[in-house]
Design an enzyme around this catalytic site. Structure first.
Site, short mmCIF file in Angstrom:
data_model
loop_
_atom_site.label_atom_id
_atom_site.label_comp_id
_atom_site.label_asym_id
_atom_site.label_seq_id
_atom_site.Cartn_x
_atom_site.Cartn_y
_atom_site.Cartn_z
N ARG A 109 33.43 9.11 24.22
CA ARG A 109 32.06 9.48 23.85
C ARG A 109 31.21 9.72 25.09
O ARG A 109 30.41 10.65 25.14
CB ARG A 109 31.46 8.37 22.99
CG ARG A 109 30.03 8.62 22.54
CD ARG A 109 29.54 7.55 21.56
NE ARG A 109 28.14 7.70 21.28
CZ ARG A 109 27.22 6.75 21.43
NH1 ARG A 109 27.60 5.54 21.86
NH2 ARG A 109 25.96 6.95 21.15
N HIS A 113 29.50 13.28 25.66
CA HIS A 113 28.05 13.42 25.70
C HIS A 113 27.55 13.82 27.09
O HIS A 113 26.48 14.42 27.21
CB HIS A 113 27.38 12.13 25.23
CG HIS A 113 27.50 11.90 23.76
ND1 HIS A 113 26.59 11.19 23.03
CD2 HIS A 113 28.44 12.30 22.86
CE1 HIS A 113 26.94 11.15 21.76
NE2 HIS A 113 28.09 11.82 21.64
N HIS A 247 37.35 12.21 16.01
CA HIS A 247 36.90 11.17 15.08
C HIS A 247 38.07 10.34 14.53
O HIS A 247 37.84 9.38 13.80
CB HIS A 247 36.11 11.78 13.93
CG HIS A 247 34.72 12.16 14.31
ND1 HIS A 247 33.86 12.86 13.47
CD2 HIS A 247 34.00 11.93 15.44
CE1 HIS A 247 32.71 13.04 14.08
NE2 HIS A 247 32.77 12.48 15.27
N TRP A 263 36.49 6.12 10.84
CA TRP A 263 36.98 7.29 10.10
C TRP A 263 38.42 7.08 9.62
O TRP A 263 38.82 7.65 8.62
CB TRP A 263 36.93 8.53 11.00
CG TRP A 263 35.58 9.07 11.29
CD1 TRP A 263 34.90 10.03 10.59
CD2 TRP A 263 34.72 8.71 12.39
NE1 TRP A 263 33.68 10.29 11.17
CE2 TRP A 263 33.54 9.49 12.29
CE3 TRP A 263 34.84 7.82 13.44
CZ2 TRP A 263 32.49 9.40 13.19
CZ3 TRP A 263 33.79 7.72 14.35
CH2 TRP A 263 32.64 8.50 14.22
#
Length: 354
Positions: A109, A113, A247, A263
């Site tokens: 992540r 990002h 995910h 998920w």
């Protein structure tokens, strides 16, 4: 600027001194101040390296200050970057993940990002400048929780390898190593990013994809949102779906995104389970006090509106079905798309195998 930075760094020393080693204290320490102190420490270390670099190049540090130059010497940075043992850096990141596999998805992540702010029209954003370490960026809503987790986890590694290792290279390399450590494919990566010294280089909030757009629940507005956000970076439908397959890893936290749950049942294993579960399970709206999200019949898994829209949209769905049937194809396409993502906004990187 010098005086302000000096005072802030000294206030950091005082703030941490009030928390004895081995004692957890959430009540007595102002976390906003602590976060600001951590950021100031990073910026101060960068600035000292930058000014000493000018002295090494024959330009006095005071002269550099008076000139108001905000970027480091490119030649000096390149030489220092070449001297870094990136294999050793990768090994240290891998060891961190081996000790706690749940850190892997958060490091992905961080890399994602740090890179996903790119705008192909204005040529701003992307992974080139390491601006995620500035509070002006890590305080963006989509980055909630990163300052106290992945960004902080990387500080010791940055300190170990010194000025030659840029935060920008470190954050993206962390994502590459995490994918591989959790069973994913090799992702092409190169070094040579040079950290910005100016928080003004942080791009506006809102450049990262949202979990829901328009009316609550998956609908056409979510498909349009994904194409707008990823299209701004230069990605097509196939790449959007391939990147969504990340995910398979991690979970949502109410303290960060507001959403809740994993998920897949294997959140530390990189595979195509995201696509098989998305395609084969029945997903219904979860009844709870949080934002609109979907759950399976067993109420143990979740999907976001921007996940379900991949099924609803015919152009997206064909790739969902392809990846659900062929894990090898998914891993190959993910590796290509993720490598592209991590290189957004960069130029002249030196590609290596780590």
């Amino acid at each position: 600027m010098k005086i302000q930075l000096f005072l802030l760094l000294n206030s950091c020393t005082a703030a941490f001194a009030f928390v004895p080693s081995g004692v957890k204290s959430n009540a007595s320490v102002d976390t906003t101040t602590t976060t600001t102190c951590l950021e100031a420490s990073r910026v101060g270390r960068d600035r000292r390296a930058f000014l000493s670099g000018f002295a090494f190049a024959g330009v006095g540090a005071l002269t550099a200050e008076m000139m108001g130059i905000q970027t480091p010497s490119t030649i000096l940075s390149a030489n220092a970057a070449d001297a870094v043992d990136y294999g050793a850096v990768a090994a240290d990141i891998a060891a961190l993940i081996k000790a706690d596999p749940d850190k892997g998805p958060t490091l992905i992540r961080l890399a994602w990002h740090s890179s996903g702010t790119y705008d192909k029209m204005s040529k701003t954003g992307g992974s080139a400048l390491g601006t995620m370490r500035f509070k002006e960026e890590f305080s963006h809503g989509a980055n909630a929780g990163l300052a106290s987790t992945a960004i902080s986890w990387m500080d010791d590694i940055k300190g170990k390898y010194g000025d030659g290792l840029s935060y920008a290279d470190l954050y993206t390399l962390a994502g590459v190593v995490a994918v591989k450590s959790l069973g994913g494919p090799d992702v092409a990566w190169g070094y040579g990013r040079v950290d910005s010294m100016d928080p003004a280089d942080v791009t506006p909030d809102g450049r990262l994809p949202a979990a829901d757009s328009g009316p609550p629940g998956a609908d056409k507005s979510d498909a349009a949102h994904l194409r707008e956000i990823f299209g701004r970076m230069g990605f097509n439908d196939q790449e959007i779906v391939a990147l969504s397959g990340a995910h398979a890893l991690g979970r949502c936290h109410t303290t960060a995104s507001g959403y809740d749950g994993p998920w897949t049942p294997t959140p530390t294993l990189f595979n195509n389970a995201y696509f098989t579960l998305l395609s084969n399970l029945d997903w219904t709206q979860r009844t709870w006090d949080g934002p609109f999200q979907y759950e399976d019949k067993g109420k143990s898994l979740m999907m976001l509106p921007t996940d379900l829209v991949l099924l609803q949209d015919k152009k997206f769905n064909k790739y969902v079905q392809a990846y659900a049937k062929d894990e090898g194809l998914f891993k190959k396409d993910f590796a290509a798309a993720f490598a592209k993502l991590l290189s957004l906004g960069t130029k002249g990187l030196t590609t290596i195998t780590v």
